[in-house]
Design a protein around this motif. Structure first.
Motif, PDB file in Angstrom:
ATOM      1  N   ARG A 228      34.556   3.005  19.083  1.00  0.00           N
ATOM      2  CA  ARG A 228      34.148   2.405  17.828  1.00  0.00           C
ATOM      3  C   ARG A 228      34.735   3.031  16.723  1.00  0.00           C
ATOM      4  O   ARG A 228      34.868   4.153  16.613  1.00  0.00           O
ATOM      5  CB  ARG A 228      32.550   2.396  17.713  1.00  0.00           C
ATOM      6  CG  ARG A 228      31.963   3.659  17.723  1.00  0.00           C
ATOM      7  CD  ARG A 228      30.519   3.567  17.850  1.00  0.00           C
ATOM      8  NE  ARG A 228      29.762   4.805  17.832  1.00  0.00           N
ATOM      9  CZ  ARG A 228      29.051   5.399  16.741  1.00  0.00           C
ATOM     10  NH1 ARG A 228      29.189   4.823  15.606  1.00  0.00           N
ATOM     11  NH2 ARG A 228      28.500   6.654  16.825  1.00  0.00           N
ATOM     12  N   GLU A 230      34.159   3.920  13.475  1.00  0.00           N
ATOM     13  CA  GLU A 230      33.741   4.853  12.435  1.00  0.00           C
ATOM     14  C   GLU A 230      33.963   6.109  13.051  1.00  0.00           C
ATOM     15  O   GLU A 230      33.982   7.062  12.246  1.00  0.00           O
ATOM     16  CB  GLU A 230      32.128   4.676  12.348  1.00  0.00           C
ATOM     17  CG  GLU A 230      31.608   3.225  12.105  1.00  0.00           C
ATOM     18  CD  GLU A 230      31.302   2.590  13.626  1.00  0.00           C
ATOM     19  OE1 GLU A 230      32.097   2.120  14.206  1.00  0.00           O
ATOM     20  OE2 GLU A 230      30.112   3.011  14.108  1.00  0.00           O
ATOM     21  N   LEU A 231      33.951   6.267  14.252  1.00  0.00           N
ATOM     22  CA  LEU A 231      34.071   7.669  15.095  1.00  0.00           C
ATOM     23  C   LEU A 231      35.624   7.937  14.954  1.00  0.00           C
ATOM     24  O   LEU A 231      35.662   9.257  15.172  1.00  0.00           O
ATOM     25  CB  LEU A 231      33.379   7.463  16.144  1.00  0.00           C
ATOM     26  CG  LEU A 231      33.283   8.941  17.009  1.00  0.00           C
ATOM     27  CD1 LEU A 231      32.559   9.729  16.153  1.00  0.00           C
ATOM     28  CD2 LEU A 231      32.457   8.564  18.531  1.00  0.00           C
ATOM     29  N   ALA A 234      36.786  11.141  12.481  1.00  0.00           N
ATOM     30  CA  ALA A 234      36.284  12.512  12.740  1.00  0.00           C
ATOM     31  C   ALA A 234      36.918  13.130  14.108  1.00  0.00           C
ATOM     32  O   ALA A 234      37.421  14.242  14.067  1.00  0.00           O
ATOM     33  CB  ALA A 234      34.683  12.390  13.125  1.00  0.00           C
ATOM     34  N   LEU A 235      37.045  12.245  15.212  1.00  0.00           N
ATOM     35  CA  LEU A 235      37.610  12.638  16.493  1.00  0.00           C
ATOM     36  C   LEU A 235      39.361  12.951  16.086  1.00  0.00           C
ATOM     37  O   LEU A 235      39.810  13.885  16.567  1.00  0.00           O
ATOM     38  CB  LEU A 235      37.491  11.671  17.397  1.00  0.00           C
ATOM     39  CG  LEU A 235      35.986  11.410  18.016  1.00  0.00           C
ATOM     40  CD1 LEU A 235      36.039  10.538  19.063  1.00  0.00           C
ATOM     41  CD2 LEU A 235      35.660  12.901  18.409  1.00  0.00           C
ATOM     42  N   ALA A 237      40.656  14.127  13.219  1.00  0.00           N
ATOM     43  CA  ALA A 237      40.601  15.287  12.628  1.00  0.00           C
ATOM     44  C   ALA A 237      40.428  16.388  13.471  1.00  0.00           C
ATOM     45  O   ALA A 237      41.087  17.535  13.449  1.00  0.00           O
ATOM     46  CB  ALA A 237      39.523  15.211  11.413  1.00  0.00           C
ATOM     47  N   ALA A 255      38.463  -5.930   8.695  1.00  0.00           N
ATOM     48  CA  ALA A 255      37.248  -5.592   9.606  1.00  0.00           C
ATOM     49  C   ALA A 255      36.902  -6.740  10.513  1.00  0.00           C
ATOM     50  O   ALA A 255      36.417  -6.540  11.636  1.00  0.00           O
ATOM     51  CB  ALA A 255      36.317  -5.155   8.673  1.00  0.00           C
ATOM     52  N   PRO A 266      36.362  -3.401  18.604  1.00  0.00           N
ATOM     53  CA  PRO A 266      35.570  -2.464  18.136  1.00  0.00           C
ATOM     54  C   PRO A 266      36.062  -1.105  17.444  1.00  0.00           C
ATOM     55  O   PRO A 266      35.537  -0.556  16.744  1.00  0.00           O
ATOM     56  CB  PRO A 266      34.385  -2.274  18.729  1.00  0.00           C
ATOM     57  CG  PRO A 266      34.341  -3.648  19.782  1.00  0.00           C
ATOM     58  CD  PRO A 266      35.725  -3.883  19.773  1.00  0.00           C
ATOM     59  N   ASP A 273      41.859   3.063   6.341  1.00  0.00           N
ATOM     60  CA  ASP A 273      41.389   4.427   7.138  1.00  0.00           C
ATOM     61  C   ASP A 273      42.678   4.989   7.774  1.00  0.00           C
ATOM     62  O   ASP A 273      42.703   6.457   7.808  1.00  0.00           O
ATOM     63  CB  ASP A 273      40.611   3.874   8.279  1.00  0.00           C
ATOM     64  CG  ASP A 273      39.267   3.211   7.971  1.00  0.00           C
ATOM     65  OD1 ASP A 273      38.650   3.555   6.843  1.00  0.00           O
ATOM     66  OD2 ASP A 273      38.891   2.267   8.705  1.00  0.00           O
TER      67      ASP A 273
ATOM     68  N   MET B   1      29.348   0.284   8.702  1.00  0.00           N
ATOM     69  CA  MET B   1      30.678  -0.356   7.986  1.00  0.00           C
ATOM     70  C   MET B   1      30.704  -1.714   8.567  1.00  0.00           C
ATOM     71  O   MET B   1      31.040  -2.601   7.915  1.00  0.00           O
ATOM     72  CB  MET B   1      31.668   0.627   8.910  1.00  0.00           C
ATOM     73  CG  MET B   1      32.956   0.360   7.890  1.00  0.00           C
ATOM     74  SD  MET B   1      34.384   1.202   8.508  1.00  0.00           S
ATOM     75  CE  MET B   1      34.259   2.670   7.430  1.00  0.00           C
ATOM     76  N   THR B   2      30.534  -2.025   9.917  1.00  0.00           N
ATOM     77  CA  THR B   2      30.618  -3.215  10.552  1.00  0.00           C
ATOM     78  C   THR B   2      29.334  -3.463  11.246  1.00  0.00           C
ATOM     79  O   THR B   2      28.722  -2.688  11.389  1.00  0.00           O
ATOM     80  CB  THR B   2      31.837  -3.399  11.538  1.00  0.00           C
ATOM     81  OG1 THR B   2      31.225  -2.791  12.679  1.00  0.00           O
ATOM     82  CG2 THR B   2      32.936  -2.833  11.224  1.00  0.00           C
ATOM     83  N   SER B   4      29.222  -4.659  14.192  1.00  0.00           N
ATOM     84  CA  SER B   4      29.268  -4.576  15.551  1.00  0.00           C
ATOM     85  C   SER B   4      28.900  -2.963  16.106  1.00  0.00           C
ATOM     86  O   SER B   4      28.888  -2.557  17.291  1.00  0.00           O
ATOM     87  CB  SER B   4      30.604  -4.787  16.092  1.00  0.00           C
ATOM     88  OG  SER B   4      31.686  -4.018  15.553  1.00  0.00           O
ATOM     89  N   ILE B   5      28.429  -2.119  15.008  1.00  0.00           N
ATOM     90  CA  ILE B   5      28.141  -0.877  15.483  1.00  0.00           C
ATOM     91  C   ILE B   5      26.873  -0.690  16.349  1.00  0.00           C
ATOM     92  O   ILE B   5      25.904  -1.311  15.874  1.00  0.00           O
ATOM     93  CB  ILE B   5      27.881   0.008  14.238  1.00  0.00           C
ATOM     94  CG1 ILE B   5      29.009   0.102  13.316  1.00  0.00           C
ATOM     95  CG2 ILE B   5      27.731   1.548  14.791  1.00  0.00           C
ATOM     96  CD1 ILE B   5      28.622   0.856  11.845  1.00  0.00           C
ATOM     97  N   ARG B 208      28.799  13.423  15.176  1.00  0.00           N
ATOM     98  CA  ARG B 208      28.553  12.212  14.610  1.00  0.00           C
ATOM     99  C   ARG B 208      27.301  11.437  14.712  1.00  0.00           C
ATOM    100  O   ARG B 208      26.851  11.115  13.827  1.00  0.00           O
ATOM    101  CB  ARG B 208      29.858  11.517  14.684  1.00  0.00           C
ATOM    102  CG  ARG B 208      29.884  10.017  13.926  1.00  0.00           C
ATOM    103  CD  ARG B 208      29.864  10.209  12.503  1.00  0.00           C
ATOM    104  NE  ARG B 208      29.763   8.899  12.035  1.00  0.00           N
ATOM    105  CZ  ARG B 208      30.706   8.093  11.181  1.00  0.00           C
ATOM    106  NH1 ARG B 208      31.614   8.593  11.115  1.00  0.00           N
ATOM    107  NH2 ARG B 208      30.400   6.892  10.784  1.00  0.00           N
ATOM    108  N   GLU B 212      24.265  10.605  12.292  1.00  0.00           N
ATOM    109  CA  GLU B 212      23.671   9.281  11.911  1.00  0.00           C
ATOM    110  C   GLU B 212      22.145   9.142  12.309  1.00  0.00           C
ATOM    111  O   GLU B 212      21.579   8.541  11.376  1.00  0.00           O
ATOM    112  CB  GLU B 212      24.389   8.079  12.948  1.00  0.00           C
ATOM    113  CG  GLU B 212      25.837   8.004  12.729  1.00  0.00           C
ATOM    114  CD  GLU B 212      26.531   7.210  13.646  1.00  0.00           C
ATOM    115  OE1 GLU B 212      25.935   6.679  14.557  1.00  0.00           O
ATOM    116  OE2 GLU B 212      27.791   6.671  13.417  1.00  0.00           O
ATOM    117  N   ALA B 241      36.227  20.266  11.937  1.00  0.00           N
ATOM    118  CA  ALA B 241      37.040  18.928  11.436  1.00  0.00           C
ATOM    119  C   ALA B 241      36.076  17.764  11.773  1.00  0.00           C
ATOM    120  O   ALA B 241      36.094  16.781  10.955  1.00  0.00           O
ATOM    121  CB  ALA B 241      38.359  18.818  11.896  1.00  0.00           C
ATOM    122  N   ALA B 242      35.520  17.949  12.897  1.00  0.00           N
ATOM    123  CA  ALA B 242      34.460  16.737  12.994  1.00  0.00           C
ATOM    124  C   ALA B 242      33.250  16.667  12.607  1.00  0.00           C
ATOM    125  O   ALA B 242      32.452  15.624  12.888  1.00  0.00           O
ATOM    126  CB  ALA B 242      34.253  16.616  14.991  1.00  0.00           C
ATOM    127  N   GLY B 243      32.839  17.478  11.661  1.00  0.00           N
ATOM    128  CA  GLY B 243      31.926  17.449  10.830  1.00  0.00           C
ATOM    129  C   GLY B 243      30.595  18.522  10.967  1.00  0.00           C
ATOM    130  O   GLY B 243      29.739  18.493  10.503  1.00  0.00           O
TER     131      GLY B 243
END
Lengths: 285, 285, 285, 285
Positions: A228, A230-231, A234-235, A237, A255, A266, A273, B1-2, B4-5, B208, B212, B241-243
């Protein structure tokens, strides 16, 4: 660093073992692979981006232009798609190769595309700048030999059920035919954690393991691991911070395309981005 | 964001669900947890470092001084150790707590230490600034309730065989007793890839997913995932980097200690490596 | 059989290692464990059956009578339930122990019930014929020591994220306190295959591995692995064929109870199915 | 049985879905596949046995005679071997096919052998009675189509990293070309438990899942899952008890051959063990 380090022995690897090459004896040193005029593993982070699948001329040209604008160095796009179901869209085949060639002319970006069938290696190799071996094909040994013989650069994804040992030996199949122009690509493995929030579990420790044992460049595909959009940043980076030398990213133009894409919509990120990911990559270097 | 999440529903979570708290409605916003005078999740990356196990007063004071110098904000150290074998060194117990308290006086760093037995929660809680629930105890429900009742900050590691869903519900056990001061800590899961080059597979997508669903801060332990020191900095950088909002790192005073440590020596980084990780963390922020 | 056999070394195991006991030197020989008057590991397949959870006196007495009629030798039933969520039904506690004692009087069957909290070992041990250590508690070392000290028979389930090595060492924790009356119970591990058609993957090769290394009896819980009733008989038969010396099975009185049970209803088999499993067990012996 | 059953939907399956065929509507009913004159899935347990790899005429004829004596109905033997390393023995190729044909004449047993390369399907298909698709090739879609078109019986192994859903869709690829003569073969999946005592974890719940969704016969390969000979009979018995309709077993002529075999020697059972497995299979039926 210490005497207690125990990494898998390179026993069995010949052509791709770091220990066999004096010029790559320095830990972490890489033998760059040139795709088009882009050098992967030469110090710069290389962004490979494009649509999951070539669905039409318009879609591909639009995305190709956008990823070039966003700072990608290489275009990706599926012409022949490995699909779980025989009734799912299998890709446009040769027509897609022509579209990708047109996108290359329009953007100047070389392109990589997957080949699954040893009988199509020559056809794909005539047009593509690099051939991708997909995750499901990592141990398709006749195919590995064929892309080894062709001599064009190969992007070798790790099988989602395969060990690092098996991955490196898959590279050895290609190299044993005389082709060392191999870029390794980690894309996530199957674990009990898959499903609810990510499609596969990215195995970032593998990057370091691979770079200890071989001089081949290693990149990461965060798109298939994430499943998906949004992830993905992060992955991505995380992968670069862990030592990946490039990324393979799926992009959608808008989108709304995530819902209508014929394959893996998806997980497609937007060009904006991608541009942000390029900036992050530069900052991380 | 969409639209479909699809993330796991927070159905079932009450106290720790982001969706239940108006003040944490903003995606990614965190409710900081204060350990000693250090705020975890308040924007700064928090480095928690120290020996795997308190083996002696000298060893602990030396490492505590070194990690403070290297820029760590919180000290870690095992007093009660969960060991696979009953014949392995089980930690110095209360004597270790006193040593850790002395190290706190010497360095000014608050400390976190693991508790495994609900009957020892009060004893440990009298001295420690935060209590760690280890990976094997993540679903030790009587223990979770007990640290919930104590009211001191809790560092809740993810079980190596547990899903994110189970991890968040373990936090809910603590929170349901009135204690929201919980720091989550990812430390790797068990996969087919474990063993040859890493001890567990770090599941960075979980960071992540967790952020959420909840406002609790999330840190990462790269040491247990790696199992060997050379891999720790790369996994640490990837986690940030992943947060991840902090790191939990095991340190040895000297490289030779990796061979002689009574528990998990091979994964201990040197103070100099830790200092480098602190600089990396600052650069990544 | 051949010199190429490589099994995990028993190094580290003392009390429960087959190699340490002359009387159990014969491969496959077992030291029986007596629960009530039932000997587990003495040649007969032992069926342990009952409700997942004691929900009421009526429900428990009805199922107890039915499982006794169906040929079960030992009753099971949960008084203290390990639940993922703190808001799920946690069991009736001491009241359930009294109900189980009444069911024992009514049927003559000894009973086993889970204990999670070291502070409750004595309470549970006063009433129960055997204490179960659940999958989530397999590495709850203070609890293992406590049931070791109590001296009553222990049913030690394998953790769903734990290796055979760790499982045997958990048994060693109990044995090191002087209690060898341990029955091991395989209940499935977490894999990428979990979910769609089974809850865990039963690791039947573990039975053989365990019986090579120790003389402790080994049984299998097909109910938790299956997660749905229709799959239980097939997995039960497979377990016995693979060498399991007994089964631990969850039973509902009526099919409709699967929907209304307060815990794990879908996997409860009917008494008639249990009777069929008993006949299969006899035929397989 | 109950309304709470939730199995993966057959959505997407067409040719091989039980729900699409009135004549296989009865749960558990199977459409037999005929290999030579042997019917797989027709009620009798079918034993397929032979050497891992055809190494010589003598070795193959000796084992073929022995497995026929032991009660096997179909001969197996590798002519083209998928090997992790390009430098490992890759099989004798066409020469092996001739040896297998000679063994067939000598014993009367039909034989099955693996094909990896779509370009060799016709060559192998001219001689073999059935074609095996190996675990690594389960999602080699061009190969699946090619064996579908050939029309000879196919033995489709499950990929060690693949789900049941993907396995059934791989069968659908073959069936979509008009070939329903497919025998499914479970051979173990990759899990964290692999290695110390077994090579893969046999997923026996998959047998039931598969038989719910399709009418294709299902057999099990206990040899690759076990990785060592002593474990094979226990896993074989478990597989049959779980509902497998046949077994695929690797055999060595003499115990000493386990050390000298050019591929997978340690897991080869002796002809006497195979004979015992045939008796067990009869007893279990």
């Amino acid at each position: 660093m210490t005497s207690s380090i125990t990494v898998p022995s390179t026993h069995g690897l010949r052509c791709v073992a770091r220990s066999q090459w004096a010029e790559y004896a320095r830990p972490g040193s890489t033998r760059p692979v040139t795709i088009g005029s882009v050098r992967v593993g030469a110090g710069q982070t290389v962004m490979i981006a494009g649509p999951c699948t070539v669905e039409s001329r318009e879609q591909t040209l639009e995305i190709a232009g956008a990823v070039q604008q966003a700072g990608a160095a290489i275009l990706r796009g599926g012409a022949y798609k490995p699909r779980t179901s025989p009734y799912a869209f299998q890709g446009l085949g040769e027509a897609a190769l022509e579209i990708l060639a047109e996108a290359r002319r329009a953007t100047g970006l070389p392109f990589v595309t997957e080949v699954m069938d040893p009988r199509l290696v020559e056809t794909v190799g005539r047009v593509a700048d690099a051939l991708q071996i997909g995750s499901r094909s990592m141990q398709n040994f006749p195919l590995l030999r064929e892309v080894g013989r062709l001599g064009k650069p190969v992007l070798l994804k790790r099988g989602f059920g395969n060990t690092v040992h098996e991955w490196l030996h898959a590279a050895e199949y290609i190299a044993a035919e005389g082709n060392l122009d191999i870029v390794l690509c980690e894309r996530g493995i199957r674990t009990f954690a898959d499903g609810p929030y990510a499609r596969s579990t990215l195995d970032l420790a593998a990057i370091r393991a691979v770079r200890e044992q071989t001089f081949l460049p290693v990149i990461v595909d965060p798109s298939h691991a994430a499943g998906r959009a949004e992830l993905v940043p992060a992955l991505a980076a995380a992968a670069l911070a862990a030592g990946a030398q490039g990324l393979l990213v799926e992009v959608v133009a808008h989108a709304a395309d995530r819902e209508t894409a014929r394959c893996d919509g998806p997980q497609g990120v937007l060009p904006a981005d991608l541009a942000q990911m390029v900036r992050t990559a530069r900052a991380l270097r």
